[in-house]
Write an enzyme that holds these catalytic residues in place. Structure first.
Site, PDB file in Angstrom:
ATOM      1  N   VAL A  64      85.561  70.574  56.690  1.00 41.19           N
ATOM      2  CA  VAL A  64      85.542  69.544  55.648  1.00 41.19           C
ATOM      3  C   VAL A  64      86.219  69.992  54.357  1.00 41.19           C
ATOM      4  O   VAL A  64      86.505  69.158  53.487  1.00 41.19           O
ATOM      5  CB  VAL A  64      84.102  69.059  55.349  1.00 41.19           C
ATOM      6  CG1 VAL A  64      83.482  68.408  56.574  1.00 41.19           C
ATOM      7  CG2 VAL A  64      83.225  70.188  54.820  1.00 41.19           C
ATOM      8  N   ASN A  90      76.455  65.801  54.452  1.00 41.52           N
ATOM      9  CA  ASN A  90      75.380  66.784  54.534  1.00 41.52           C
ATOM     10  C   ASN A  90      75.880  68.219  54.669  1.00 41.52           C
ATOM     11  O   ASN A  90      75.144  69.155  54.355  1.00 41.52           O
ATOM     12  CB  ASN A  90      74.472  66.434  55.722  1.00 41.52           C
ATOM     13  CG  ASN A  90      73.517  67.549  56.065  1.00 41.52           C
ATOM     14  OD1 ASN A  90      72.532  67.787  55.373  1.00 41.52           O
ATOM     15  ND2 ASN A  90      73.809  68.281  57.153  1.00 41.52           N
ATOM     16  N   SER A 142      70.760  68.797  46.087  1.00 40.97           N
ATOM     17  CA  SER A 142      69.633  69.723  46.131  1.00 40.97           C
ATOM     18  C   SER A 142      68.896  69.664  44.804  1.00 40.97           C
ATOM     19  O   SER A 142      69.514  69.425  43.751  1.00 40.97           O
ATOM     20  CB  SER A 142      70.113  71.158  46.388  1.00 40.97           C
ATOM     21  OG  SER A 142      69.048  72.086  46.210  1.00 40.97           O
ATOM     22  N   TYR A 155      75.796  77.863  44.358  1.00 35.83           N
ATOM     23  CA  TYR A 155      75.184  76.755  45.102  1.00 35.83           C
ATOM     24  C   TYR A 155      74.722  75.650  44.157  1.00 35.83           C
ATOM     25  O   TYR A 155      74.972  74.461  44.386  1.00 35.83           O
ATOM     26  CB  TYR A 155      74.017  77.287  45.923  1.00 35.83           C
ATOM     27  CG  TYR A 155      73.339  76.272  46.809  1.00 35.83           C
ATOM     28  CD1 TYR A 155      73.957  75.825  47.976  1.00 35.83           C
ATOM     29  CD2 TYR A 155      72.073  75.775  46.506  1.00 35.83           C
ATOM     30  CE1 TYR A 155      73.333  74.901  48.809  1.00 35.83           C
ATOM     31  CE2 TYR A 155      71.447  74.854  47.329  1.00 35.83           C
ATOM     32  CZ  TYR A 155      72.081  74.428  48.471  1.00 35.83           C
ATOM     33  OH  TYR A 155      71.464  73.506  49.289  1.00 35.83           O
ATOM     34  N   ALA A 156      74.049  76.036  43.063  1.00 32.74           N
ATOM     35  CA  ALA A 156      73.566  75.055  42.092  1.00 32.74           C
ATOM     36  C   ALA A 156      74.723  74.272  41.483  1.00 32.74           C
ATOM     37  O   ALA A 156      74.641  73.055  41.290  1.00 32.74           O
ATOM     38  CB  ALA A 156      72.753  75.747  41.002  1.00 32.74           C
ATOM     39  N   SER A 158      77.628  73.666  42.857  1.00 33.83           N
ATOM     40  CA  SER A 158      78.187  72.754  43.857  1.00 33.83           C
ATOM     41  C   SER A 158      77.314  71.520  44.027  1.00 33.83           C
ATOM     42  O   SER A 158      77.812  70.396  44.148  1.00 33.83           O
ATOM     43  CB  SER A 158      78.358  73.471  45.204  1.00 33.83           C
ATOM     44  OG  SER A 158      77.111  73.710  45.845  1.00 33.83           O
TER      45      SER A 158
END
Length: 247
Positions: A64, A90, A142, A155-156, A158
C-alpha cells in the site's frame, strides 16, 4: 443483513483487527476484497474462512506504500466486483523505540504504510465513489494518535496524520455523498500486543476504566456500524474503542 449487496475493500484484512472487520462485514452480507502485503498460508487460511460465509471473497497482493501498485490493484478490484461501496484502511505496522534510537527506516516504513498507504488507497478509490455518487471510508487510526505514547513517536505521528486526513476527506467529499470516519482503538489483543509481558498486560488493564484489553471484535462492531447506512449522518468523526484509556 445490513451490508447486503455491498462490496467492501479491506487493507490488512487477513489478521487481527482487519480480519475481524472482514468477517463481520461478510457475515452481514458484503462481498469482500482483501488487500494483503504478501500471500502466506495465514492469509490464504483467512480467505478460506471468509469464503465459508458464502460471500464473494478475493485476496489481492499489494504494497500500500507503492502508489503504482495501489492504482493497479484498485482497477483490478473494481473490474472484478463491478463496484466498491466501502473502503476500510486498516493496514499498519509498528517500529517502536525512543526517538533517538529510531532509524530512518523505522520512521519511513511506519509513515509510508500507515499514513501514506491510507492516503494512496483512498485516492485510488475516490474517483469510483464520485462516479457512483456515494462511498464510505473507515480509517483505522489509534488512541495513540490522540494522546501520544512513549516509545511510539513514529507510530503516533502516523496515526495522528490519519485523523487529519479523515477530517479533510470528509469535508472535501461530503457533498458527493462520500463519508469518511476514523476508529481509534486502544490496546486490542492482537499479534502486536501479544509481544507484551504478562506484567505489562496487567499494568495496562489497571490503567483502563474497563479493566480488560479489547478484542478485535470490539473494533469490528463499530466498523460495521460506520460501514452501514445506520451511520448515514456521521462523517469526519474519530471514535475511540479503548475501554476508557483516554477519557
Amino acid at each position: 443483513m445490513i451490508l447486503e449487496n455491498k462490496v467492501a475493500v479491506i487493507t490488512g484484512g487477513t489478521r487481527g483487527i482487519g480480519q475481524a472487520i472482514a468477517g463481520k462485514y461478510a457475515e452481514n452480507g458484503a462481498d469482500i476484497a482483501v488487500i494483503a502485503t504478501r500471500k502466506t498460508e495465514e492469509a490464504e487460511s483467512a480467505i478460506l474462512e471468509l469464503s465459508e460465509t458464502g460471500r464473494k471473497v478475493r485476496l489481492y497482493i499489494c504494497d500500500v506504500s507503492d502508489p503504482d501498485q495501489v492504482a493497479s490493484v484498485a482497477e483490478e478490484i473494481i473490474a472484478d466486483f463491478g463496484k466498491v461501496d466501502i473502503l476500510v484502511n486498516n493496514a499498519g505496522i509498528t517500529r517502536d523505540n525512543l526517538l533517538p534510537s529510531l532509524g530512518i527506516m523505522d520512521i519511513d516504513d511506519v509513515i509510508d504504510i500507515n499514513l501514506k498507504g491510507t492516503m494512496f488507497v483512498t485516492r485510488a478509490f475516490i474517483r469510483n465513489f464520485i462516479r457512483q455518487r456515494g462511498g464510505n471510508i473507515v480509517n483505522i487510526s489509534s488512541v495513540v494518535g490522540l494522546m501520544g505514547n512513549r516509545g511510539q513517536t513514529n507510530y503516533a505521528a502516523s496515526k495522528a496524520g490519519i485523523i487529519g486526513f479523515t477530517k479533510s476527506v470528509a469535508k472535501e467529499y461530503g457533498r458527493k455523498n462520500i463519508r469518511c470516519n476514523a476508529i481509534a482503538p486502544g490496546y486490542i489483543e492482537t499479534a502486536m500486543t501479544a509481544k507484551l509481558s504478562e506484567a505489562a498486560h496487567e499494568e495496562l488493564k489497571k490503567s483502563l476504566a474497563i479493566e480488560r484489553l479489547g478484542q478485535p471484535e470490539d473494533v469490528a462492531n463499530l466498523a460495521l456500524f460506520l460501514g452501514s447506512e445506520n451511520s448515514s449522518y456521521i462523517t469526519g468523526e474519530v471514535i475511540k474503542v479503548d475501554g476508557g484509556m483516554y477519557v
